[in-house]
Design a protein around this motif. Structure first.
Motif, PDB file in Angstrom:
ATOM      1  N   LEU A 190       0.855  -1.184   0.000  1.00 26.54           N
ATOM      2  CA  LEU A 190       0.000   0.000   0.000  1.00 26.54           C
ATOM      3  C   LEU A 190       0.891   1.234   0.000  1.00 26.54           C
ATOM      4  O   LEU A 190       1.864   1.298   0.769  1.00 26.54           O
ATOM      5  CB  LEU A 190      -0.902   0.016   1.243  1.00 26.54           C
ATOM      6  CG  LEU A 190      -2.057  -0.984   1.285  1.00 26.54           C
ATOM      7  CD1 LEU A 190      -2.769  -0.892   2.630  1.00 26.54           C
ATOM      8  CD2 LEU A 190      -3.057  -0.744   0.159  1.00 26.54           C
ATOM      9  N   ALA A 191       0.580   2.190  -0.855  1.00 28.62           N
ATOM     10  CA  ALA A 191       1.345   3.448  -0.948  1.00 28.62           C
ATOM     11  C   ALA A 191       2.848   3.162  -0.939  1.00 28.62           C
ATOM     12  O   ALA A 191       3.588   3.610  -0.062  1.00 28.62           O
ATOM     13  CB  ALA A 191       0.967   4.381   0.197  1.00 28.62           C
ATOM     14  N   SER A 192       3.287   2.393  -1.916  1.00 25.18           N
ATOM     15  CA  SER A 192       4.666   1.859  -1.915  1.00 25.18           C
ATOM     16  C   SER A 192       5.754   2.928  -1.783  1.00 25.18           C
ATOM     17  O   SER A 192       6.723   2.741  -1.057  1.00 25.18           O
ATOM     18  CB  SER A 192       4.905   1.025  -3.178  1.00 25.18           C
ATOM     19  OG  SER A 192       4.715   1.815  -4.337  1.00 25.18           O
ATOM     20  N   ILE A 193       5.589   4.056  -2.461  1.00 28.38           N
ATOM     21  CA  ILE A 193       6.633   5.102  -2.406  1.00 28.38           C
ATOM     22  C   ILE A 193       6.713   5.687  -0.996  1.00 28.38           C
ATOM     23  O   ILE A 193       7.795   5.760  -0.402  1.00 28.38           O
ATOM     24  CB  ILE A 193       6.377   6.203  -3.465  1.00 28.38           C
ATOM     25  CG1 ILE A 193       6.529   5.613  -4.875  1.00 28.38           C
ATOM     26  CG2 ILE A 193       7.331   7.382  -3.278  1.00 28.38           C
ATOM     27  CD1 ILE A 193       6.033   6.507  -5.997  1.00 28.38           C
ATOM     28  N   ALA A 194       5.563   6.080  -0.441  1.00 26.35           N
ATOM     29  CA  ALA A 194       5.539   6.635   0.914  1.00 26.35           C
ATOM     30  C   ALA A 194       6.003   5.605   1.939  1.00 26.35           C
ATOM     31  O   ALA A 194       6.708   5.938   2.899  1.00 26.35           O
ATOM     32  CB  ALA A 194       4.134   7.122   1.256  1.00 26.35           C
ATOM     33  N   THR A 195       5.638   4.340   1.724  1.00 29.62           N
ATOM     34  CA  THR A 195       6.045   3.261   2.632  1.00 29.62           C
ATOM     35  C   THR A 195       7.567   3.121   2.649  1.00 29.62           C
ATOM     36  O   THR A 195       8.181   3.019   3.711  1.00 29.62           O
ATOM     37  CB  THR A 195       5.391   1.925   2.194  1.00 29.62           C
ATOM     38  OG1 THR A 195       3.983   2.017   2.427  1.00 29.62           O
ATOM     39  CG2 THR A 195       5.951   0.741   2.952  1.00 29.62           C
TER      40      THR A 195
ATOM     41  N   LYS B 172       2.049  11.007   9.098  1.00 29.34           N
ATOM     42  CA  LYS B 172       0.861  11.638   8.500  1.00 29.34           C
ATOM     43  C   LYS B 172       0.887  11.519   6.980  1.00 29.34           C
ATOM     44  O   LYS B 172      -0.133  11.223   6.343  1.00 29.34           O
ATOM     45  CB  LYS B 172       0.792  13.121   8.890  1.00 29.34           C
ATOM     46  CG  LYS B 172       0.273  13.380  10.289  1.00 29.34           C
ATOM     47  CD  LYS B 172       0.260  14.881  10.547  1.00 29.34           C
ATOM     48  CE  LYS B 172      -0.107  15.203  11.990  1.00 29.34           C
ATOM     49  NZ  LYS B 172       0.081  16.643  12.284  1.00 29.34           N
ATOM     50  N   LYS B 173       2.063  11.745   6.391  1.00 29.86           N
ATOM     51  CA  LYS B 173       2.204  11.632   4.930  1.00 29.86           C
ATOM     52  C   LYS B 173       1.965  10.195   4.472  1.00 29.86           C
ATOM     53  O   LYS B 173       1.333   9.955   3.435  1.00 29.86           O
ATOM     54  CB  LYS B 173       3.605  12.089   4.496  1.00 29.86           C
ATOM     55  CG  LYS B 173       3.803  13.596   4.553  1.00 29.86           C
ATOM     56  CD  LYS B 173       5.225  13.963   4.136  1.00 29.86           C
ATOM     57  CE  LYS B 173       5.475  15.459   4.305  1.00 29.86           C
ATOM     58  NZ  LYS B 173       6.876  15.811   4.050  1.00 29.86           N
ATOM     59  N   TRP B 174       2.480   9.249   5.248  1.00 27.71           N
ATOM     60  CA  TRP B 174       2.321   7.825   4.916  1.00 27.71           C
ATOM     61  C   TRP B 174       0.849   7.421   4.945  1.00 27.71           C
ATOM     62  O   TRP B 174       0.344   6.818   3.994  1.00 27.71           O
ATOM     63  CB  TRP B 174       3.151   6.991   5.906  1.00 27.71           C
ATOM     64  CG  TRP B 174       3.035   5.512   5.722  1.00 27.71           C
ATOM     65  CD1 TRP B 174       3.328   4.798   4.597  1.00 27.71           C
ATOM     66  CD2 TRP B 174       2.601   4.556   6.694  1.00 27.71           C
ATOM     67  NE1 TRP B 174       3.108   3.446   4.821  1.00 27.71           N
ATOM     68  CE2 TRP B 174       2.676   3.276   6.093  1.00 27.71           C
ATOM     69  CE3 TRP B 174       2.192   4.645   8.027  1.00 27.71           C
ATOM     70  CZ2 TRP B 174       2.323   2.110   6.767  1.00 27.71           C
ATOM     71  CZ3 TRP B 174       1.850   3.477   8.703  1.00 27.71           C
ATOM     72  CH2 TRP B 174       1.909   2.230   8.076  1.00 27.71           C
ATOM     73  N   ILE B 175       0.144   7.788   6.023  1.00 28.60           N
ATOM     74  CA  ILE B 175      -1.277   7.447   6.160  1.00 28.60           C
ATOM     75  C   ILE B 175      -2.114   8.148   5.080  1.00 28.60           C
ATOM     76  O   ILE B 175      -3.025   7.551   4.498  1.00 28.60           O
ATOM     77  CB  ILE B 175      -1.788   7.794   7.575  1.00 28.60           C
ATOM     78  CG1 ILE B 175      -1.147   6.871   8.625  1.00 28.60           C
ATOM     79  CG2 ILE B 175      -3.319   7.707   7.642  1.00 28.60           C
ATOM     80  CD1 ILE B 175      -1.485   5.390   8.481  1.00 28.60           C
ATOM     81  N   ALA B 176      -1.775   9.410   4.784  1.00 28.55           N
ATOM     82  CA  ALA B 176      -2.507  10.156   3.739  1.00 28.55           C
ATOM     83  C   ALA B 176      -2.340   9.468   2.381  1.00 28.55           C
ATOM     84  O   ALA B 176      -3.291   9.373   1.595  1.00 28.55           O
ATOM     85  CB  ALA B 176      -2.002  11.594   3.666  1.00 28.55           C
ATOM     86  N   ALA B 177      -1.134   8.973   2.101  1.00 32.76           N
ATOM     87  CA  ALA B 177      -0.869   8.281   0.828  1.00 32.76           C
ATOM     88  C   ALA B 177      -1.643   6.965   0.760  1.00 32.76           C
ATOM     89  O   ALA B 177      -2.190   6.604  -0.292  1.00 32.76           O
ATOM     90  CB  ALA B 177       0.629   8.025   0.679  1.00 32.76           C
ATOM     91  N   ILE B 178      -1.719   6.252   1.887  1.00 34.21           N
ATOM     92  CA  ILE B 178      -2.492   5.002   1.932  1.00 34.21           C
ATOM     93  C   ILE B 178      -3.974   5.308   1.719  1.00 34.21           C
ATOM     94  O   ILE B 178      -4.657   4.634   0.937  1.00 34.21           O
ATOM     95  CB  ILE B 178      -2.274   4.259   3.277  1.00 34.21           C
ATOM     96  CG1 ILE B 178      -0.857   3.659   3.322  1.00 34.21           C
ATOM     97  CG2 ILE B 178      -3.312   3.148   3.468  1.00 34.21           C
ATOM     98  CD1 ILE B 178      -0.498   2.995   4.636  1.00 34.21           C
ATOM     99  N   GLN B 179      -4.466   6.337   2.404  1.00 37.71           N
ATOM    100  CA  GLN B 179      -5.877   6.714   2.269  1.00 37.71           C
ATOM    101  C   GLN B 179      -6.232   7.058   0.825  1.00 37.71           C
ATOM    102  O   GLN B 179      -7.252   6.598   0.296  1.00 37.71           O
ATOM    103  CB  GLN B 179      -6.174   7.913   3.175  1.00 37.71           C
ATOM    104  CG  GLN B 179      -7.632   8.355   3.120  1.00 37.71           C
ATOM    105  CD  GLN B 179      -7.920   9.457   4.114  1.00 37.71           C
ATOM    106  OE1 GLN B 179      -7.517   9.376   5.264  1.00 37.71           O
ATOM    107  NE2 GLN B 179      -8.610  10.494   3.662  1.00 37.71           N
ATOM    108  N   GLU B 180      -5.368   7.830   0.203  1.00 37.50           N
ATOM    109  CA  GLU B 180      -5.590   8.228  -1.190  1.00 37.50           C
ATOM    110  C   GLU B 180      -5.684   7.001  -2.100  1.00 37.50           C
ATOM    111  O   GLU B 180      -6.556   6.908  -2.955  1.00 37.50           O
ATOM    112  CB  GLU B 180      -4.447   9.160  -1.648  1.00 37.50           C
ATOM    113  CG  GLU B 180      -4.680   9.806  -2.989  1.00 37.50           C
ATOM    114  CD  GLU B 180      -3.513  10.698  -3.403  1.00 37.50           C
ATOM    115  OE1 GLU B 180      -3.276  10.813  -4.614  1.00 37.50           O
ATOM    116  OE2 GLU B 180      -2.846  11.259  -2.517  1.00 37.50           O
ATOM    117  N   GLU B 181      -4.771   6.058  -1.873  1.00 35.80           N
ATOM    118  CA  GLU B 181      -4.749   4.851  -2.698  1.00 35.80           C
ATOM    119  C   GLU B 181      -5.986   3.982  -2.452  1.00 35.80           C
ATOM    120  O   GLU B 181      -6.580   3.453  -3.385  1.00 35.80           O
ATOM    121  CB  GLU B 181      -3.475   4.053  -2.403  1.00 35.80           C
ATOM    122  CG  GLU B 181      -3.235   2.912  -3.368  1.00 35.80           C
ATOM    123  CD  GLU B 181      -1.862   2.284  -3.175  1.00 35.80           C
ATOM    124  OE1 GLU B 181      -1.832   1.127  -2.735  1.00 35.80           O
ATOM    125  OE2 GLU B 181      -0.856   2.954  -3.432  1.00 35.80           O
TER     126      GLU B 181
END
Length: 205
Positions: free
Chosen positions: A83-88, A191-200
């Protein structure tokens, strides 16, 4: 969307749930590798070895849980299986770099000292986060009567946090000031990581 609701949405679909497990597994594995990378060539204590071994085991355990959903899901850590591989992939790496810059600036450490300090403070920040994240996840798993369980990880992460506090007490009398500053860095990255997951997840839905 708050984290609890986001995680509920993820858990209700086997494919997204498998990716979430795989994402956690990736992060535990990355954490274990970073702990090992911070080891002194000779002066490695038992606690540091224990942490690396347990983080590797968590990565293995989480990966194995995916088989309860579908044995064909998420066999690697390829981008399309996270999930959200780049942010992860950026989360822990960025925390490590930013923490090192901060510690170098305020503590004036040599290379080996900096590696050890980074291990202490980054691991502490991650353990604080894990102590918040895994119980929420377990609550949702229990709510949906899932075959997946993370109770054993919760117990070990609590132990890790206690051990990190003991090590930090030995490192510096005013470690809490530095820990708070590094936790602020971690909070922004989280916060950035969770936001990226949410978006995906929303995009996928």
């Amino acid at each position: 969307m708050e984290f609890y609701n986001l995680l509920q949405r993820i858990v209700q679909r086997d494919e997204s749930h498998a990716k979430w497990l795989n994402t956690l597994s990736f992060m535990e594995n990355a954490g274990a590798r970073k702990i090992s990378a911070c080891e002194h060539p000779a002066k490695v204590d038992l606690i540091q070895l224990k942490h690396a071994a347990e983080e590797h085991r968590h990565a293995f355990y989480l990966k194995k849980q995916i088989g309860k959903l579908n044995p064909e899901y998420c066999k690697t850590y390829e981008n399309n299986e996270l999930l959200a591989s780049i942010a992860t992939k950026q989360y822990l790496h960025s925390l490590d770099i930013k923490a090192c810059k901060y510690l170098q600036k305020v503590c004036k450490l040599n290379k080996e000292e900096l590696k050890y300090a980074a291990y202490l403070f980054v691991t502490y920040a991650i353990e604080v986060r894990a102590d918040e994240l895994y119980p929420v996840y377990q609550d949702i798993l229990t709510k949906f009567s899932s075959k997946i369980m993370v109770k054993s990880i919760i117990v070990e992460e609590e132990g890790h946090l206690e051990e990190m506090i003991n090590q930090l007490n030995g490192f510096s009398d005013n470690w809490k000031i530095h820990a708070e500053n590094i936790q602020e860095i971690e909070q922004e990255l989280y916060k950035k990581w969770i936001a990226a997951i949410q978006e995906e997840v929303l995009e996928y839905a």
